[in-house]
Design a protein around this motif. Structure first.
Motif: not given
Length: 125
Positions: A110-125
């Motif tokens: 789940e943590v990786l799936l959430d991280l990938l979603a955050d990246i796709a949404l531009g929430k991480l730089t």
């Protein structure tokens, strides 16, 4: 000695393995900061060397008493469902005195799936 084996698919492209090796380096850095003695190696299913049995044998020869295999697969296809369990069973037969475990594929976390979603949404730089 405890060892982690990052297990990935492999590719004919000589640069393909760089992200897997980068993960291994980050693990090594974190382990060193914590003062632990965990060894990290990469192994591949096909098209790239070394393979999982070779890495496991090297680690056991170096004194590993436990091996933790981390499947670096995003999708849980035939390799994760069929090939990996057969490889794990063969490792346990070849090294009966070594504690050998296998984590779920990273794509099931789940943590990786959430991280990938955050990246796709531009929430991480």
């Amino acid at each position: 000695m405890h060892a982690i084996i990052l297990f990935a698919h492999g590719s004919r492209d000589p640069l393909w393995h760089k992200p897997i090796q980068a993960v291994a380096q980050r693990i090594e850095q974190r382990v060193a900061q914590q003062g632990e003695s965990t060894v990290v190696r990469c192994a591949y299913l096909e098209l790239t060397v070394p393979d999982l049995p070779t890495v496991a044998q090297q680690l056991v020869t170096e004194g590993a008493t436990s091996l933790d295999v981390v499947p670096m697969f995003l999708g849980v296809g035939r390799h994760a469902r069929e090939d990996l369990p057969a490889l794990m069973q063969a490792l346990r037969v070849a090294h009966p005195s070594v504690d050998i475990s296998c984590q779920p594929a990273v794509g099931e976390r789940e943590v990786l799936l959430d991280l990938l979603a955050d990246i796709a949404l531009g929430k991480l730089t």
